[in-house]
Each structure stands twice: as structure tokens, then as C-alpha cells.
Write an enzyme that holds these catalytic residues in place. Structure first.
Site, mmCIF file in Angstrom:
data_model
loop_
_atom_site.group_PDB
_atom_site.id
_atom_site.type_symbol
_atom_site.label_atom_id
_atom_site.label_comp_id
_atom_site.label_asym_id
_atom_site.label_seq_id
_atom_site.Cartn_x
_atom_site.Cartn_y
_atom_site.Cartn_z
ATOM 1 N N TYR A 43 0.800 -1.217 0.171
ATOM 2 C CA TYR A 43 -0.100 0.212 -0.001
ATOM 3 C C TYR A 43 0.935 1.348 -0.148
ATOM 4 C CZ TYR A 43 -3.318 3.352 1.659
ATOM 5 O OH TYR A 43 -4.382 4.401 1.741
ATOM 6 N N ASP A 96 9.365 2.780 -0.573
ATOM 7 C CA ASP A 96 8.436 3.501 0.057
ATOM 8 C C ASP A 96 8.971 3.340 1.708
ATOM 9 O OD1 ASP A 96 6.043 4.036 1.756
ATOM 10 O OD2 ASP A 96 4.742 3.177 0.174
ATOM 11 N N LYS A 100 4.672 9.893 8.134
ATOM 12 C CA LYS A 100 4.500 9.929 9.755
ATOM 13 C C LYS A 100 5.468 10.195 10.654
ATOM 14 C CE LYS A 100 2.323 5.500 8.102
ATOM 15 N NZ LYS A 100 0.759 5.244 8.105
HETATM 16 N N1 HOZ Z 1 -1.930 0.711 6.600
HETATM 17 C C1 HOZ Z 1 -2.139 2.347 6.816
HETATM 18 C C2 HOZ Z 1 -0.725 2.925 6.721
HETATM 19 N N2 HOZ Z 1 0.223 2.613 5.864
HETATM 20 C C3 HOZ Z 1 -3.022 2.652 8.082
HETATM 21 C C4 HOZ Z 1 -3.346 4.111 8.155
HETATM 22 C C5 HOZ Z 1 -4.538 4.450 7.710
HETATM 23 O O1 HOZ Z 1 -4.724 4.136 6.260
HETATM 24 O O2 HOZ Z 1 -5.265 4.970 8.175
#
Ligand code: HOZ
Length: 441
Positions: A153, A248, A276
Site C-alpha cells: 500500500y 516506500d 508519519k
Molecule cells: N496501513 C495504513 C498506513 N500505511 C494505516 C493508516 C490508515 O490508512 O489510516
């Protein structure tokens, strides 16, 4: 859901009321789908505050946090130097939309901590970082297609929402309405950890592939580390075929090592994306890399990318303070790894005793459990794990004050505020939870 998979409602009364209220004005009651508890059932917990390794919900329950805001809270919540720096900086205004000295300091700090970053551009999220890095790779190579991996993702930009992990895996969303066929046809996908599949795609699309983008440790289908030689193999293919390799590192950056996965696995990426953590929990992202590529970005080149809030002073002071703390305390990485190994060993012991099939994957301070009887190395093996057992485990742990990601398709993140006692408590809670699950079967 059966009995185990539901809340002890008296514990969560306020969260339940808030969720009912939230759904009247926010789609699904949440501002990001993975928060919704939709796949594990029950009501999302509304958090009021957090300190160190603990979250506190609106009902006054305390949880040991294994999400840590999906990664960035490496030093635990409300880390004092960071909250202090934000408080001081905010008095100078919250945004200028002009250059500031702090942005230079931030760029210099990131360059000093990470390999292969000659130039870096600040954005506001990991999504923006990956979207911009892809555009840049395409602009630089003058090619359109790119390869991503099933179950990875890279945020919610259109081009990445093909066979994606995280919420799309959690909610089994195969195709996303609104993402046009015209966009999606340039997204090629291969299974994670499968080099021959990548080589095949590359030979079938000769001179058409601009980039390969990868989470060097996948964290959006549970935690899946790269098999030995896999990242090296991708590097070789990219070198041979003039393809831009994008790491990433939104989750792995500054977490697996100061220099992220690049440092840990000793692989050089051409472009790298961050998110983040580089805002210490504020909304920030960045993409950076080799000069010859990065200087195609406007205003040096014509690959356009912009943002009023990019390099925002509050986000920058938060990120700078946080990264500086990591830089000044390199022992944090050994401590984090030791704690995660200790957690791994404890979980391994109680899972072995449970008789349930399981796999624990770990890379540094990223870890996850799949209830599976085969190694979990890609999306297919992750998806074939028993997600119902995961849901039961999730709720049983939550009821004992352990906050895990509400999906089998997310990594857990360990923070350095976690004590040995917290981990012992977690392992005991896991044993009790597994006993409850086994008693039901
Ligand atoms: N897996 C997502 C972060 N790469 C979680 C955060 C989100 O989508 O709220």
C-alpha cells in the site's frame, strides 16, 4: 460475530455513543477506513489521550499500544521534548507559505541520517510523497508504466489502488470505483518476494517501465520481510533496465535503522518516500533521492509538485525534534530490536502451546501474527490465513487492555517506551486470549 469477538459493552459505553454520533456526520464514523473495526467487528475505540506506551480511551480504559499511530511513535506518545517544541513554535504562527530556515535544517538532518538522499522535498502525507515520487520517476524516464507489489500500500493516489493492501485488503476491495481503467492500466503488479514474476513483467513491457515501488518490509498485509536476495534482485533489474527503484519507507524509515531499510538491508534506492515519523506524528511526508532525478522537480525542472502547507513550521519543528532525538540516541535501535525479540519469544511460546497454526513475522520493531500453517511471504499467503481467528484474538486482547491493529493485514509497531513488564503483560494476555479461543473450538 460470536461472543468472544464482541466487546464487553459496559467497558466501552462512551465509545459506543460516540461512534453512533460520528456516523451521523462522518462517513462510516471514521476519517480513515482502517480505524472502523469493520472486519473484526464491534465498535471502534475513541481515544482521548496517550502517554508513553499507553492509550487512554473516552471510557477511561488504558491500553498498551501496538499501533503507535501506524508507526511513527517510535519513542512513545507525547514525547516531552517534542510537545515542548511544538508549544513554543506555535506562538510564531501556524503557517507562512514562505521558505523558512527550519526547512533547510530539516532537509540537512534527513540527509545526514539517510543514504542516497541528495535532495528532499517536503509534502504533507505518505500518499502525497509516493504519488509525487511516481510522477517524478515517470517524468525522469519518460516512461509510463510502473510495477507495484500485491498487498503493498502506497497511499490512496489512483495509480496505487490496484491490488493494494491495508484497508483494501481488510475490506476485500478488489477494484476501486473512481479509479479509471486508463490510469490503472499503467499499474503492473507482481507477487511480493517473487523475482521471476518481476523479470517476466519487465521483459513483457520492454522500455516501458518507469519505476518499481516497494515497501522494503511490507507492513500492509501484516508484516512481511523481504526474502534474502529479493531487494538485491530488484536493484539489479532496475540497474539493467533503466528503471527507478523507489523505496516506500513511510513505515520503515527511521524505524528499522536511522537510515531505514536502505541502511538495514544495504540496498541503494533511487528515490525514497517518507511519512508519519518525520513529523513526529504531525501530518508530514517527503520524497527524496538522487540529484539527477530530484532536479527534474519544479522549479528546477518541469515535473510539477507543490503545496501551501508543505514544510509547515509546526510539522517541521515536531519532525526535527523527533529525528534529532533518534540521531542522538542510536542505542534506541538496539533497544527496540531487543524488546521486539523479547515479545516475539513470548508470543512464540504461548502460540506454540495453543495448538493453533500460526506464523510470526518480524523485522526490527515491526511484527505481526498470522493464523496460518504455511510461511507468510506474500499477499496470497497472508490472505489465506485465518482472519476469523485473528478477529477473536484481536477482541480478546482488546478486552485485556492490548491495542492491536484491527486487521490481520496491518503490521504491529513496537515503541521504545514499552517496558519489559508491558511485554510480559502482553504475552500473558495473549496466553489467556488463546486459551479462550481454543475453549470455543
Ligand atoms: N496501513 C495504513 C498506513 N500505511 C494505516 C493508516 C490508515 O490508512 O489510516
Amino acid at each position: 460475530m460470536d461472543e468472544l469477538a464482541t466487546h464487553h459493552s459496559s467497558m466501552y459505553q462512551k465509545s459506543e455513543e460516540l461512534f453512533t454520533r460520528a456516523q451521523r456526520s462522518i462517513p462510516g464514523g471514521v476519517n480513515s477506513p482502517v480505524r472502523a473495526f469493520k472486519s473484526v467487528g464491534g465498535t471502534p475505540i475513541f481515544i482521548q489521550k496517550a502517554k508513553g506506551a499507553y492509550l487512554y480511551d473516552e471510557d477511561g480504559n488504558r491500553y498498551i499500544d501496538y499501533i503507535n499511530s501506524w508507526g511513527p511513535m517510535i519513542l512513545g506518545h507525547a514525547y516531552e521534548p517534542l510537545t515542548k517544541a511544538i508549544k513554543e513554535k506555535v506562538l510564531d504562527s501556524t503557517s507562512f507559505g514562505t521558505p523558512t530556515e527550519l526547512e533547510i535544517e530539516m532537509a540537512e538532518l534527513i540527509k545526514s541520517m539517510t543514504p542516497n538522499v541528495d535532495l528532499i522535498r517536503m509534502v504533507n502525507s505518505g500518499t502525497e510523497a509516493c504519488m509525487s515520487a511516481l510522477r517524478l520517476a515517470r517524468g525522469f524516464t519518460r516512461k509510463n508504466k510502473f510495477i507495484k507489489f500485491e498487498g503493498c500500500y502506497h497511499g490512496h493516489a489512483d495509480a496505487f489502488l490496484v491490488k493494494a493492501g491495508s484497508g483494501l485488503a481488510t475490506f476485500n476491495i478488489q477494484t476501486v470505483p473512481g479509479v479509471t481503467g486508463g490510469v490503472a492500466c499503467d499499474t503492473l503488479t507482481a507477487p511480493y518476494n517473487n523475482l521471476p514474476a518481476v523479470a517476466k513483467l519487465v521483459s513483457e513491457n520492454e522500455n516501458e517501465i518507469a519505476a518499481i515501488i516497494i515497501e522494503p518490509v511490507a507492513g500492509n498485509m501484516g508484516c512481511i520481510p523481504p526474502l534474502p536476495g529479493y531487494l538485491e534482485g530488484l536493484r539489479e533489474i532496475c540497474d539493467k533496465e533503466n528503471i527507478v527503484l523507489i523505496f516506500d519507507e513511510v513505515m520503515t524509515g527511521f524505524r528499522l535503522a536511522q537510515g531505514g531499510a536502505q541502511e538495514r538491508f544495504k540496498i541503494n534506492a533511487d528515490l525514497v518516500t517518507y511519512g508519519k515519523v518525520i513529523g513526529g506524528g504531525m501530518p508530514v511526508g517527503a520524497f527524496g533521492g538522487k540529484k539527477e532525478i530530484m532536479q527534474q522537480i519544479a522549479p528546477l525542472g518541469n515535473v510539477y509538485q507543490a503545496g501551501t502547507l508543505s514544510g509547515n513550521p509546526i510539522a517541521m519543528i515536531a519532525g526535527y525534534t523527533f529525528l534529532k532525538a533518534l540521531q542522538q540516541n542510536p542505542s534506541i535501535y538496539t533497544e527496540l530490536e531487543d524488546k521486539t525479540n523479547y515479545l516475539y519469544n513470548g508470543l512464540n511460546k504461548v502460540l506454540k502451546g495453543s495448538g493453533l497454526p500460526y506464523v510470526i513475522n518480524q523485522a526490527g520493531s515491526m511484527i505481526s501474527i498470522h493464523f496460518s500453517d504455511q510461511p507468510v511471504i506474500d499477499f496470497a499467503t497472508s490472505a489465506s490465513s485465518n482472519t476469523q481467528t485473528f478477529s477473536k484474538f484481536f477482541h480478546a486482547m482488546l478486552n485485556k487492555g492490548i491495542y492491536l491493529p484491527p486487521s490481520a493485514f496491518e503490521s504491529w509497531f513496537v515503541c521504545n517506551a514499552l517496558s519489559k513488564e508491558d511485554i510480559d503483560y502482553t504475552v500473558d494476555a495473549a496466553k489467556e486470549s488463546l486459551d479462550e479461543i481454543s475453549a470455543q473450538q
